[in-house]
Design a protein around this motif. Structure first.
Motif, PDB file in Angstrom:
ATOM      1  N   MET A   1      50.455  45.853  90.893  1.00 36.33           N
ATOM      2  CA  MET A   1      50.931  46.362  89.640  1.00 36.33           C
ATOM      3  C   MET A   1      49.788  47.093  88.957  1.00 36.33           C
ATOM      4  N   LEU A   2      49.996  48.318  88.593  1.00 33.32           N
ATOM      5  CA  LEU A   2      48.966  49.065  87.886  1.00 33.32           C
ATOM      6  C   LEU A   2      48.973  48.689  86.420  1.00 33.32           C
ATOM      7  N   LEU A   3      47.823  48.644  85.867  1.00 29.92           N
ATOM      8  CA  LEU A   3      47.689  48.306  84.463  1.00 29.92           C
ATOM      9  C   LEU A   3      47.017  49.472  83.778  1.00 29.92           C
ATOM     10  N   LEU A   4      47.769  50.499  83.458  1.00 32.02           N
ATOM     11  CA  LEU A   4      47.182  51.774  83.116  1.00 32.02           C
ATOM     12  C   LEU A   4      47.488  52.266  81.721  1.00 32.02           C
ATOM     13  N   VAL A   5      47.016  51.675  80.690  1.00 32.97           N
ATOM     14  CA  VAL A   5      47.266  52.294  79.410  1.00 32.97           C
ATOM     15  C   VAL A   5      46.003  52.439  78.622  1.00 32.97           C
ATOM     16  N   GLY A   6      45.518  51.432  78.035  1.00 28.64           N
ATOM     17  CA  GLY A   6      44.323  51.543  77.235  1.00 28.64           C
ATOM     18  C   GLY A   6      43.352  50.517  77.727  1.00 28.64           C
TER      19      GLY A   6
ATOM     20  N   THR B   1      56.784  63.040  77.577  1.00 29.68           N
ATOM     21  CA  THR B   1      56.110  62.902  76.285  1.00 29.68           C
ATOM     22  C   THR B   1      56.757  61.812  75.436  1.00 29.68           C
ATOM     23  N   PRO B   2      58.117  61.730  75.362  1.00 31.86           N
ATOM     24  CA  PRO B   2      58.692  60.611  74.605  1.00 31.86           C
ATOM     25  C   PRO B   2      58.242  59.242  75.131  1.00 31.86           C
ATOM     26  N   ALA B   3      58.027  59.133  76.445  1.00 34.23           N
ATOM     27  CA  ALA B   3      57.558  57.867  77.010  1.00 34.23           C
ATOM     28  C   ALA B   3      56.140  57.562  76.536  1.00 34.23           C
ATOM     29  N   TYR B   4      55.279  58.562  76.543  1.00 35.73           N
ATOM     30  CA  TYR B   4      53.909  58.339  76.080  1.00 35.73           C
ATOM     31  C   TYR B   4      53.857  58.099  74.570  1.00 35.73           C
ATOM     32  N   LEU B   5      54.682  58.796  73.811  1.00 35.06           N
ATOM     33  CA  LEU B   5      54.732  58.540  72.363  1.00 35.06           C
ATOM     34  C   LEU B   5      55.162  57.103  72.094  1.00 35.06           C
TER      35      LEU B   5
ATOM     36  N   SER C   1      38.552  54.180  71.699  1.00 38.56           N
ATOM     37  CA  SER C   1      38.015  54.743  72.930  1.00 38.56           C
ATOM     38  C   SER C   1      38.749  54.137  74.117  1.00 38.56           C
ATOM     39  N   PHE C   2      39.561  54.946  74.790  1.00 41.41           N
ATOM     40  CA  PHE C   2      40.272  54.494  75.976  1.00 41.41           C
ATOM     41  C   PHE C   2      39.298  54.413  77.141  1.00 41.41           C
ATOM     42  N   TYR C   3      39.293  53.271  77.809  1.00 40.66           N
ATOM     43  CA  TYR C   3      38.429  53.024  78.967  1.00 40.66           C
ATOM     44  C   TYR C   3      36.954  53.210  78.638  1.00 40.66           C
ATOM     45  N   GLY C   4      36.616  53.229  77.359  1.00 41.90           N
ATOM     46  CA  GLY C   4      35.235  53.393  76.948  1.00 41.90           C
ATOM     47  C   GLY C   4      34.693  54.801  77.101  1.00 41.90           C
ATOM     48  N   VAL C   5      35.537  55.750  77.507  1.00 46.22           N
ATOM     49  CA  VAL C   5      35.054  57.117  77.730  1.00 46.22           C
ATOM     50  C   VAL C   5      35.914  58.212  77.102  1.00 46.22           C
ATOM     51  N   TYR C   6      37.133  57.895  76.683  1.00 43.38           N
ATOM     52  CA  TYR C   6      38.028  58.912  76.132  1.00 43.38           C
ATOM     53  C   TYR C   6      38.353  58.592  74.680  1.00 43.38           C
ATOM     54  N   PRO C   7      37.679  59.274  73.737  1.00 40.61           N
ATOM     55  CA  PRO C   7      37.905  58.987  72.316  1.00 40.61           C
ATOM     56  C   PRO C   7      39.240  59.527  71.818  1.00 40.61           C
ATOM     57  N   ALA C   8      39.874  58.752  70.966  1.00 43.06           N
ATOM     58  CA  ALA C   8      41.142  59.146  70.356  1.00 43.06           C
ATOM     59  C   ALA C   8      41.049  58.901  68.857  1.00 43.06           C
ATOM     60  N   THR C   9      41.484  59.884  68.074  1.00 41.66           N
ATOM     61  CA  THR C   9      41.493  59.730  66.626  1.00 41.66           C
ATOM     62  C   THR C   9      42.909  59.741  66.058  1.00 41.66           C
ATOM     63  N   LYS C  10      43.908  60.030  66.898  1.00 37.90           N
ATOM     64  CA  LYS C  10      45.301  60.065  66.447  1.00 37.90           C
ATOM     65  C   LYS C  10      46.228  59.874  67.652  1.00 37.90           C
ATOM     66  N   ARG C  11      47.511  59.688  67.364  1.00 37.07           N
ATOM     67  CA  ARG C  11      48.475  59.415  68.423  1.00 37.07           C
ATOM     68  C   ARG C  11      48.530  60.541  69.456  1.00 37.07           C
ATOM     69  N   ALA C  12      48.385  61.788  69.042  1.00 36.41           N
ATOM     70  CA  ALA C  12      48.406  62.900  69.996  1.00 36.41           C
ATOM     71  C   ALA C  12      47.293  62.743  71.041  1.00 36.41           C
TER      72      ALA C  12
ATOM     73  N   CYS D   1      46.082  59.830  72.029  1.00 36.40           N
ATOM     74  CA  CYS D   1      46.549  58.723  72.861  1.00 36.40           C
ATOM     75  C   CYS D   1      47.488  59.256  73.946  1.00 36.40           C
ATOM     76  N   VAL D   2      48.457  60.088  73.555  1.00 32.10           N
ATOM     77  CA  VAL D   2      49.419  60.660  74.499  1.00 32.10           C
ATOM     78  C   VAL D   2      48.687  61.482  75.558  1.00 32.10           C
ATOM     79  N   ARG D   3      47.788  62.349  75.133  1.00 32.86           N
ATOM     80  CA  ARG D   3      47.051  63.226  76.055  1.00 32.86           C
ATOM     81  C   ARG D   3      46.234  62.401  77.052  1.00 32.86           C
ATOM     82  N   ILE D   4      45.569  61.369  76.572  1.00 31.40           N
ATOM     83  CA  ILE D   4      44.718  60.552  77.437  1.00 31.40           C
ATOM     84  C   ILE D   4      45.555  59.750  78.428  1.00 31.40           C
ATOM     85  N   LEU D   5      46.612  59.102  77.955  1.00 34.40           N
ATOM     86  CA  LEU D   5      47.442  58.319  78.878  1.00 34.40           C
ATOM     87  C   LEU D   5      48.059  59.210  79.946  1.00 34.40           C
ATOM     88  N   LYS D   6      48.581  60.367  79.542  1.00 38.63           N
ATOM     89  CA  LYS D   6      49.168  61.292  80.517  1.00 38.63           C
ATOM     90  C   LYS D   6      48.105  61.739  81.515  1.00 38.63           C
ATOM     91  N   GLY D   7      46.907  62.043  81.043  1.00 36.58           N
ATOM     92  CA  GLY D   7      45.843  62.474  81.937  1.00 36.58           C
ATOM     93  C   GLY D   7      45.428  61.401  82.929  1.00 36.58           C
TER      94      GLY D   7
END
Length: 154
Positions: A1-6, A99-103, A120-131, A133-139
């Motif tokens: 099972m992958l555990l892939l969000v934050g 995108t609705p899934a990531y939102l 900071s997602f995974y300690g390397v991808y900074p997020a300051t807003k929900r957009a 978060c969506v971009r990082i999770l999708k990436g």
């Protein structure tokens, strides 16, 4: 099972196997399929159990491809993702997660108190807003943003 969000990643691990169909039955609508795959999931990192729409998703990381159950936190997220890319084999490529899934996933992470901005997602991808978060999770899920270490698969 992958555990892939934050930090604790909410692709989540399903509780013991359910009677949910392995793939969308021929002729079934995405909505009917999603209603059939709503079940409790236990996050192995936090131990929390909650209901999610669980669909098989194909992920590729570092040249390895795996199909893992993936929890979606809203009915709309499930329907839009299944409609956008479920194959005849009953698997959704990670690139088809919508995108609705990531939102919905980011909303869930915020609601659960897992993510507060700045974050900071995974300690390397900074997020300051929900957009962000969506971009990082999708990436991360699509493989366009590398992970600092391989995702936990269990």
């Amino acid at each position: 099972m992958l555990l892939l969000v934050g930090l604790l990643t909410v692709g989540l691990t399903a509780a013991p196997a359910s009677a949910a169909p392995a793939h969308q039955p021929a002729g079934a609508s995405p909505a009917a399929y999603c209603r059939s795959v709503y079940e409790p999931l236990t996050n192995p990192v936090t131990g929390l159990t909650f209901d999610q729409y669980v669909i098989p998703v194909e992920f590729s990381f570092g040249g390895e491809t795996v199909v893992e159950d993936f929890g979606l936190s809203s009915f709309q997220a499930c329907v839009s993702t299944v409609a956008s890319g479920m194959t005849d084999e009953g698997v959704v490529p990670a690139s088809a997660i919508t995108t609705p899934a990531y939102l919905a996933q980011c909303d869930f992470l915020e609601w659960a108190g897992v993510v507060t901005y700045p974050y900071s997602f995974y300690g390397v991808y900074p997020a300051t807003k929900r957009a962000d978060c969506v971009r990082i999770l999708k990436g991360v899920h699509s493989g366009t943003l590398p992970l600092p270490e391989p995702p936990p698969v269990g």
